[in-house]
Motif scaffolding. Structure first.
Motif, PDB file in Angstrom:
ATOM      1  N   TYR A  38       0.825  -1.206   0.000  1.00  0.00           N
ATOM      2  CA  TYR A  38       0.000   0.000   0.000  1.00  0.00           C
ATOM      3  C   TYR A  38       0.860   1.257   0.000  1.00  0.00           C
ATOM      4  O   TYR A  38       0.600   2.205  -0.748  1.00  0.00           O
ATOM      5  CB  TYR A  38      -0.952   0.005   1.200  1.00  0.00           C
ATOM      6  CG  TYR A  38      -1.774   1.257   1.279  1.00  0.00           C
ATOM      7  CD1 TYR A  38      -2.863   1.437   0.446  1.00  0.00           C
ATOM      8  CD2 TYR A  38      -1.440   2.283   2.165  1.00  0.00           C
ATOM      9  CE1 TYR A  38      -3.609   2.599   0.498  1.00  0.00           C
ATOM     10  CE2 TYR A  38      -2.183   3.442   2.223  1.00  0.00           C
ATOM     11  CZ  TYR A  38      -3.268   3.599   1.386  1.00  0.00           C
ATOM     12  OH  TYR A  38      -4.005   4.742   1.427  1.00  0.00           O
ATOM     13  N   SER A  42       0.883   3.845  -2.975  1.00  0.00           N
ATOM     14  CA  SER A  42       0.408   5.206  -2.718  1.00  0.00           C
ATOM     15  C   SER A  42       1.461   6.243  -3.075  1.00  0.00           C
ATOM     16  O   SER A  42       1.132   7.392  -3.374  1.00  0.00           O
ATOM     17  CB  SER A  42      -0.037   5.370  -1.265  1.00  0.00           C
ATOM     18  OG  SER A  42       1.053   5.224  -0.406  1.00  0.00           O
ATOM     19  N   GLU A  46      -2.302   7.644  -6.342  1.00  0.00           N
ATOM     20  CA  GLU A  46      -3.061   8.219  -5.229  1.00  0.00           C
ATOM     21  C   GLU A  46      -3.436   7.098  -4.249  1.00  0.00           C
ATOM     22  O   GLU A  46      -3.561   5.936  -4.641  1.00  0.00           O
ATOM     23  CB  GLU A  46      -4.322   8.903  -5.757  1.00  0.00           C
ATOM     24  CG  GLU A  46      -4.007  10.113  -6.623  1.00  0.00           C
ATOM     25  CD  GLU A  46      -5.278  10.794  -7.094  1.00  0.00           C
ATOM     26  OE1 GLU A  46      -6.347  10.551  -6.505  1.00  0.00           O
ATOM     27  OE2 GLU A  46      -5.192  11.575  -8.045  1.00  0.00           O
ATOM     28  N   PRO A  47      -3.633   7.436  -2.983  1.00  0.00           N
ATOM     29  CA  PRO A  47      -3.976   6.409  -1.994  1.00  0.00           C
ATOM     30  C   PRO A  47      -5.255   5.633  -2.320  1.00  0.00           C
ATOM     31  O   PRO A  47      -5.344   4.437  -2.058  1.00  0.00           O
ATOM     32  CB  PRO A  47      -4.146   7.203  -0.699  1.00  0.00           C
ATOM     33  CG  PRO A  47      -3.314   8.413  -0.887  1.00  0.00           C
ATOM     34  CD  PRO A  47      -3.384   8.731  -2.347  1.00  0.00           C
ATOM     35  N   ALA A  50      -4.360   3.035  -4.847  1.00  0.00           N
ATOM     36  CA  ALA A  50      -3.593   1.970  -4.203  1.00  0.00           C
ATOM     37  C   ALA A  50      -4.516   1.020  -3.450  1.00  0.00           C
ATOM     38  O   ALA A  50      -4.365  -0.211  -3.529  1.00  0.00           O
ATOM     39  CB  ALA A  50      -2.562   2.578  -3.245  1.00  0.00           C
TER      40      ALA A  50
END
Length: 110
Positions: A38, A42, A46-47, A50
Motif C-alpha cells: 500500500y 500510494s 493516489e492512496p 492503491a
C-alpha cells in the motif's frame, strides 16, 4: 496402552499449537506485506487507487481460490436410472446377491 493414548494426545496438541502459531505468523506477514504494498503504491499513485488495486488483488485471489473448491466428480450422485449393475437395476442386483447368499449358506449347512 494408556501411554500410547497419552503420547498421541500430546503429539496432536503439539501439532495443533504449532499450526496455530504458524497460521498467526502467516497472517501477520501478509498484513505487513499488504501495508508495504500500500505504501509503495500510494507513492506511485493516489492512496485511493492503491487501495483499489490491493482490494482487487485480494478479491481476485479469493475468488480463484473458491473456484478450486467447487464440487468434484466424486461428490456427484448419478440419477436413479444410471444406478445399474451389469444391466440390471440396483435393486434386482441386490436381490440376486441375497439369493446367492442364501444358496451358499444352505450349501454350507449340508
Amino acid at each position: 496402552m494408556g501411554f500410547s493414548l497419552r503420547h498421541k494426545a500430546r503429539a496432536a496438541a503439539r501439532q495443533a499449537a504449532l499450526g496455530a502459531v504458524g497460521a498467526t505468523l502467516i497472517v501477520v506477514g501478509v498484513m505487513f506485506l499488504t501495508l508495504s504494498a500500500y505504501i509503495a503504491l500510494s507513492l506511485a499513485t493516489e492512496p485511493v487507487v492503491a487501495a483499489l488495486i490491493l482490494g482487487g488483488a485480494y478479491l481476485g485471489t479469493g475468488l480463484i481460490t473458491l473456484a478450486f473448491i467447487g464440487p468434484k466428480e466424486a461428490d456427484h450422485v448419478p440419477p436413479r436410472d444410471q444406478l445399474t449393475a451389469n444391466g440390471d437395476t440396483l435393486a434386482s442386483a441386490f436381490l440376486q446377491g441375497m439369493q446367492t447368499g442364501t444358496v451358499v449358506r444352505q450349501t454350507l449347512r449340508n
